[in-house]
Design a protein around this motif. Structure first.
Motif, short mmCIF file in Angstrom:
data_model
loop_
_atom_site.label_atom_id
_atom_site.label_comp_id
_atom_site.label_asym_id
_atom_site.label_seq_id
_atom_site.Cartn_x
_atom_site.Cartn_y
_atom_site.Cartn_z
N ASN A 175 36.04 2.18 -38.17
CA ASN A 175 36.86 3.33 -38.59
C ASN A 175 37.06 4.28 -37.41
OD1 ASN A 175 37.14 2.57 -41.37
ND2 ASN A 175 35.01 3.18 -41.67
N LEU A 176 37.56 3.75 -36.32
CA LEU A 176 37.76 4.53 -35.11
C LEU A 176 39.17 4.31 -34.59
CD1 LEU A 176 34.43 3.62 -33.25
CD2 LEU A 176 34.90 5.77 -34.44
N SER A 181 26.82 -1.93 -37.16
CA SER A 181 27.47 -1.39 -35.96
C SER A 181 28.71 -0.58 -36.32
CB SER A 181 27.86 -2.53 -35.02
OG SER A 181 28.60 -2.03 -33.92
N SER A 182 28.82 0.63 -35.74
CA SER A 182 29.97 1.50 -35.97
C SER A 182 31.06 1.32 -34.92
CB SER A 182 29.52 2.96 -35.97
OG SER A 182 29.04 3.32 -34.68
N SER A 231 15.60 0.62 -33.90
CA SER A 231 14.67 1.00 -34.96
C SER A 231 14.35 2.48 -34.95
CB SER A 231 13.36 0.20 -34.84
OG SER A 231 12.63 0.61 -33.67
N VAL A 232 14.73 3.17 -33.86
CA VAL A 232 14.42 4.60 -33.73
C VAL A 232 15.43 5.41 -34.53
CG1 VAL A 232 14.18 6.53 -32.13
CG2 VAL A 232 13.45 4.23 -31.44
N PRO A 233 14.98 6.28 -35.45
CA PRO A 233 15.91 7.09 -36.24
C PRO A 233 16.75 8.01 -35.36
CG PRO A 233 13.69 7.16 -37.19
CD PRO A 233 13.57 6.51 -35.84
N GLY A 234 18.03 8.16 -35.70
CA GLY A 234 18.89 9.11 -35.01
C GLY A 234 19.62 8.56 -33.81
N ILE A 235 19.34 7.31 -33.43
CA ILE A 235 20.07 6.70 -32.32
C ILE A 235 20.50 5.30 -32.72
CG2 ILE A 235 18.81 8.02 -30.58
CD1 ILE A 235 17.30 5.45 -29.87
N GLY A 236 21.42 4.72 -31.94
CA GLY A 236 21.84 3.35 -32.20
C GLY A 236 22.92 3.26 -33.25
N PHE A 237 22.78 2.31 -34.17
CA PHE A 237 23.81 2.02 -35.16
C PHE A 237 24.21 3.26 -35.95
CE2 PHE A 237 22.34 -2.66 -35.39
CZ PHE A 237 23.25 -3.01 -34.41
N ASN A 238 25.52 3.48 -36.04
CA ASN A 238 26.14 4.52 -36.89
C ASN A 238 25.85 5.95 -36.45
OD1 ASN A 238 27.75 3.32 -38.99
ND2 ASN A 238 25.85 2.37 -39.72
#
Length: 409
Positions: free
Chosen positions: A239-240, A212-213, A353-360
């Motif tokens: 880092n925000l 998680s970012s 699990s979908v690339p490009g969304i969610g964590f980070n």
């Protein structure tokens, strides 16, 4: 008056007996949730002390055009950018004349030239000075540029005269200032938001965590501020930079996040659990760094962490509670199960699990799940998605509050 929550109000005070009312005006603006900074002309300090207004506003009073304490010595530019609205109360005949002439010979007139924020005047002077053609011409010039004039009132004056020229009372001015701002969906409400990961230490140098970012939680905090709420952001290690006007509490572990979440919970209207909290933590934390041995397999004993969102939802007088469900499969079934098991009001489900969304990532797409149905929100930036989510959450919250009032009424 809730419209003043989180607003930046710059109060200018000029020389006149009505300056004593500025103390009560400052108190009322602060009580309504505004952040108040004060600028005084030299003449104003003859009627009320800067120390009094500093005590009431909680900030040093600004007196000088070129401020060596300010960044680059340009305090007037910093204040001009800071203000959401400038109110001059009292506005003397002299100040009105100088402002109408476009002068910038002190800090307050310079601010009026440098700001893009609305400027409002609350005139205060003798009735003959108010009626004088020069003053009326100056008022006309200022209103033609977009400045607003509040008052003056009519009645007995300090000099013994009776007529127009009295400054409006502080309560009336505070209400007029509040009316300058659009009503916002969460005006005056207190929102707690958890964000980011937790870290569960194994030893002094290692920990268990996740990807998680914190970007979604921080974006929600900004959106809630923009919606008029007071926001407490309980953040794991990220880092925000916390948004302005947010109370940010930094924590590491799930137990620390729970403690921070429950502190002051009685004042919380709406709780959003956006943090990715570790489900388990080590049974024991090694005092020193764990050394690598010859064994091929190392076993860790873990114990379950407290469930923060369930703990909040289980309170006898709980806030409106919104959870997150980050899943890799069977998204909606898991989300609805979590909604029911933990007795949440809403849950925000996203497939990590979908690339490009969610964590980070900077983007996300989610489905808002409630007892009455599901609302899919398409992929967009987390900043824009946060605004959409806050609008939906506020709608559900306000509907519930209205239903509760109808039941108790």
């Amino acid at each position: 008056m809730h419209r003043l929550t989180n607003r930046h109000i710059l109060l200018g005070i000029t020389g006149g007996i009505a300056a004593y009312k500025s103390a009560e005006l400052t108190r009322l603006l602060k009580k309504a949730g505004a952040d108040v900074r004060i600028v005084m002309t030299p003449a104003a300090t003859e009627f009320i002390t800067p120390l009094t207004l500093q005590a009431l506003s909680g900030h040093p009073v600004h007196l000088h055009l070129l401020d060596p304490e300010a960044e680059a010595g340009m305090g007037h530019i910093e204040l001009a950018k800071w203000a959401d609205l400038i109110l001059i109360a009292p506005a003397s005949a002299d100040f009105i004349a100088r402002c109408a002439a476009g002068m910038g010979n002190d800090l307050l007139t310079t601010l009026c030239l440098a700001t893009t924020a609305p400027v409002c005047l609350a005139p205060a002077m003798n009735q003959a000075m108010w009626r004088d053609p020069h003053t009326q011409s100056n008022i006309g010039s200022l209103t033609a540029t977009g400045m607003k004039v509040f008052g003056p009132d009519s009645g007995e004056q300090a000099c013994g005269d009776t007529g127009p020229g009295r400054m409006l009372e502080p309560q009336a001015l505070a209400e007029l200032i509040a009316a300058e701002f659009e009503y916002l969906a969460l005006s005056g409400k207190t929102v707690f938001i958890t964000a980011g990961p937790t870290r569960e230490p194994l030893d002094p140098v290692r920990f268990i965590s996740n990807h998680s970012s914190g970007k979604m939680g921080y974006a929600l905090a900004q959106a809630a501020i923009d919606a008029g709420a007071r926001v407490k952001l309980i953040s794991g290690p990220v880092n925000l930079t916390a948004p302005e006007r947010v109370e940010c509490i930094q924590v590491e572990t799930a137990e620390e996040m729970l403690t921070a979440s429950l502190e002051g919970i009685n004042s919380c209207d709406l709780f959003i659990g956006a943090a990715a909290v570790a489900d388990y933590r080590p049974v024991a934390v090694a005092e020193h760094k764990i050394k690598k041995g010859n064994e091929e397999i190392m076993e860790l004993r873990l114990v379950k962490n407290p469930d923060i969102i369930a703990s909040v939802a289980a309170l006898s007088q709980r806030p409106f509670t919104v959870g997150f469900a980050a899943e890799t499969h069977d998204l909606l079934s898991y989300a609805r199960s979590k909604l029911e098991r933990k007795k949440l009001d809403l849950i925000i489900a996203n497939d990590v699990s979908v690339p490009g969304i969610g964590f980070n990532s900077d983007d996300n797409r989610v489905t808002l799940v409630s007892a009455s149905g599901e609302v899919p929100l398409p992929q967009t930036s987390k900043r824009l998605l946060a605004r959409q989510l806050i609008e939906h959450i506020a709608q559900h919250f306000n509907q519930q509050m209205a239903a509760n009032e109808k039941t108790t009424g």
